[in-house]
Design a protein around this motif. Structure first.
Motif: not given
Lengths: 316, 139
Positions: B60-72
């Protein structure tokens, strides 16, 4: 690739725009990469020490027993709900990341007012987070009411007994949990408020003064027969010992959350400077708000690091 | 596409990412609260549940990291060259993780007899108060 918009700020065609990003943005990315390496090293050190501790059969700290204080809930209702506060902190940081993206988005439309508004919200979120961290550190250091003083024998290593501050009473316990003596509340309160590692003679003196002669007598016996020399620590944590787990736990907590907190604080300062520039109209004159994007990258990175710190320090 | 529509589109993506991050965090929080009683409910061994919970947290942490880096951080919308030059160096971090996990376990087992069991390793008092200490603190 076809959908990619050419960044007008990227290097000109004659300079072969390899990465389609301006110099400043590229450098921010590579700075963040190096910073990510630093944080990775710290978190990997945490992992290695925790795994080592597990292999030694030395129990690591249980986060549910460490982070139990929430403002108002604790002070007013005397509730100790684990992890509630850190959940709130995480949410604050995520929300301030969102307001940052909204500022960047408003910057694309060159809406000065909106950029200023969202930057200010971001600064507020960052400040709130730093304050929350101060509260958390305070309770981490002071510890819980059941934190124990450890009485040390002559060699300085052997723990002879525990002086435990329980709510309303001070108890001297041996390692089987048997209560050897109890002292008055006044004594308990006083000892609780002491700095870490008071001298054992000092404790005996305080015991007499605060109407806890039983504990004083027992401490004296400890000195005479076991050669108790000192009292190592109160509850809570310092760099040498803590009530939660191995010393490495508190050291890593201080270093990693402290290092992250420093990043948040500098982020707040930088964001505020950018906010001032926005309301001054610096970027309006410049014709673009790329600076907001660059500090935005930094701010999201701080949020990103917290996601990992949250998982490893508070959840697992 | 006019500026107005572009703005709404951009905002939509932001709110979608916010929702995903919040839901994932809320789920993590819930799991952290329930992890103590999971083994009883599911009837699995404590170790299995622990391993599964840790694995879930990491994923889940890697998922969150992905969304932050990719989108934000917008990296998902940059050129592939930029994405790769940022991400590829993290191979070294993967290597370091594997190395230090093995090292930590090995060193722990090596020193188990000296520092394990019920003995609490504490630094000597005089050394703690002294100016210079050559004691290594094992934890």
């Amino acid at each position: 690739m076809s959908k990619l918009k050419v960044d007008p700020l990227a290097l000109g065609p004659d300079e072969r725009p390899l990465l389609n990003a301006s110099y400043g943005k590229l450098m921010m990315w590579f700075f963040l990469m190096s910073d990510a390496f630093t944080f990775s090293s710290l978190l990997i050190a945490y992992g290695a020490l925790r795994i080592r501790s597990g292999a030694q059969d030395v129990p690591w700290a249980n986060p549910e027993e460490v982070y139990t204080h929430t403002p108002v809930l604790y002070e007013v209702f005397h509730l100790e709900w684990p992890l509630v506060f850190v959940g709130i902190m995480t949410f604050i940081l995520i929300l301030s990341s969102v307001t940052m993206v909204l500022a960047v988005e408003a910057g694309h439309r060159r809406s000065q007012k909106e950029v200023a508004k969202w930057m200010l919200w971001t600064v507020a979120g960052g400040l709130a987070f730093v304050l929350c961290q101060a509260y958390e550190w305070y309770h981490f250091i002071v510890g819980h009411s059941d934190g124990a003083f450890r009485l040390l024998a002559e060699n300085g290593k052997e723990v002879v007994a525990l002086l435990v501050a329980e709510p309303g009473v001070m108890a001297l316990k041996n390692f089987d949990g048997e209560i050897l003596a109890t002292g008055s509340t006044a004594f308990s309160n006083y000892v609780n408020g002491l700095a870490e590692r008071p001298d054992v003679m000092e404790l005996i003196r305080i015991a007499k003064e605060y109407n806890a002669p039983e504990i004083g007598a027992l401490l004296q016996t400890g000195v005479d027969t076991y050669g108790v020399e000192g009292v190592l620590t109160s509850g809570g944590a310092n760099m040498l010992v803590n009530e939660y787990g191995p010393p490495a736990f508190a050291n890593l907590f201080f270093f990693v959350t402290g290092f992250h907190g420093t990043h948040v604080f500098s982020g707040v300062v930088i964001n505020f400077i950018i906010y001032l520039n926005v309301i001054k109209g610096t970027y309006e004159k410049r014709g673009h708000y790329e600076m907001v994007e660059k500090v935005g990258l930094y701010w999201h990175f701080v949020d990103l690091v917290w996601v990992f710190v949250f998982t490893f320090f508070y959840l697992i | 596409m006019n500026a107005m529509a572009e703005a709404t589109n951009g905002k939509k993506a932001i709110y979608r990412t916010t929702l995903i991050l919040s839901v994932l965090t809320a789920f993590e929080f819930l799991l952290a609260g329930l992890k103590g009683s999971l083994s009883e409910w599911l009837g699995w061994s404590q170790d299995t549940v622990w391993l599964l919970v840790v694995l879930t947290f990491v994923i889940l942490t890697i998922f969150k990291a992905y969304y932050i880096v990719s989108e934000f951080m917008h990296l998902g919308h940059e050129m592939r060259r930029l994405i790769l030059s940022i991400l590829v160096p993290f191979i070294f971090i993967v290597w370091l993780i594997i190395g230090m996990v093995i090292e930590g376990d090995w060193y722990g087992r090596l020193t188990k007899d000296a520092y394990g069991s019920n003995q609490i390793e504490l630094p000597a008092l005089d050394e703690m108060q002294g100016e210079q200490s050559e004691v290594t603190y094992y934890g």
